[in-house]
Design an enzyme around this catalytic site. Sequence first.
Site, short mmCIF file in Angstrom:
data_model
loop_
_atom_site.label_atom_id
_atom_site.label_comp_id
_atom_site.label_asym_id
_atom_site.label_seq_id
_atom_site.Cartn_x
_atom_site.Cartn_y
_atom_site.Cartn_z
CE LYS A 136 -1.61 2.67 3.12
NZ LYS A 136 -2.25 3.32 4.28
CD GLU A 177 -4.90 5.03 1.56
OE1 GLU A 177 -3.96 4.27 1.85
OE2 GLU A 177 -5.67 5.49 2.40
CE LYS A 219 -7.00 2.34 2.55
NZ LYS A 219 -6.41 1.51 3.59
P1 13P Z 1 -8.53 5.03 7.69
O1 13P Z 1 -9.56 3.98 7.30
O2 13P Z 1 -8.40 5.22 9.16
O3 13P Z 1 -8.74 6.31 6.93
O4 13P Z 1 -7.12 4.50 7.24
C1 13P Z 1 -6.94 4.23 5.90
C2 13P Z 1 -5.54 3.89 5.62
O5 13P Z 1 -4.96 4.38 4.69
C3 13P Z 1 -4.86 2.90 6.41
O6 13P Z 1 -4.18 2.05 5.53
#
Ligand code: 13P
Length: 342
Positions: A136, A177, A219
Amino acid sequence: MNTQSLTDTASKLVADDKGLLAMDESNPTCNKRFAKLGIPQTLEARRAYRELIVTTPGLGKYISGTILYDETIRQQKKDGTAFVKVLTDAGIIPGIKVDVGAKDMAGHPGERITEGLDGLRDRLAEYFQMGARFAKWRAVIAIGDGIPSRSCIEANAHALARYAALCQEAGLVPIVEPEVLMDGDHTLERCRKETEEVLRNVFIQLNCQRVLLEGMILKPNMVLPGLTCPTQESVEEVADITVNCLLRTVPAAVRGIAFLSGGQSAELASARLNTMNLRFNSHLPWALSFSFARAIQQPALEIWQGKEVNVSAAQQALIHRARCNRAARRGEYTGAMERTGA
Ligand code: 13P
């Protein structure tokens, strides 16, 4: 690149209506959350908390993969069993956060650029060796007066794509993400506009860097009004605008979309995901799933308080949220589930 194994892993991460559990808080972030609850900010407390999560009975029924942090992927249970083995034995795929954080972007007050590309190829090879099968990287985009700038969006999208290409070369499925933050008083429509712009740029860069769309997971944030915006739209309005934004920007080849929670309450995050699946599920080319950290962990953390005697109750709170979110993937989540804990 082994396209078949990447596609298989990406498919497994969204199969059976399961979702991802993000437990990849960096040490400073984890310590901050501990400090708020009076939990000691030590290596052992972080290890004990992560042991609580990975040993939660039945977690694999609802969770397909967990995102670990560099410290955590190297840790073990008290009895010496590696966390990676505990997860794999429970049918959960281990993943790893590989960015090294969002830093102030030079010449761009209020904006940040995520770092971590230097040396990434070697780090990915090590994580693969340790058992990770996905990774990630989080980019953050703030909304405010005159921001986000085009340069911030492009620089972050470019870094995300370089990271994703390196992951796939190493046999790891990239979780891409780009988070448009909820902070501020901007409207829902402004969040839609900026999220669309960000996602469009991200997919231009992903294509440019030859990233296999079938072997990745997106994400994103849900499209939401700013936290302090006086108008807070209904769950249905949020579901509609979010799905329409994604339909305009995310290619059908992408295996799955797993939302971050971003500071929403646990119940609201479940309700919004549920409504999206209820209204649109049969018309969507990709799975709509979850990859929550706070919205899945927070209730458990608050119960645990750093005390051994609370471990079992905290695990029940964690499994409850995991169960609610799997129900939300099916459009079967109801407020009654919260009251009965069923
Ligand atoms: P949250 O769901 O707390 O926003 O965290 C997302 C995240 O990027 C953790 O990997």
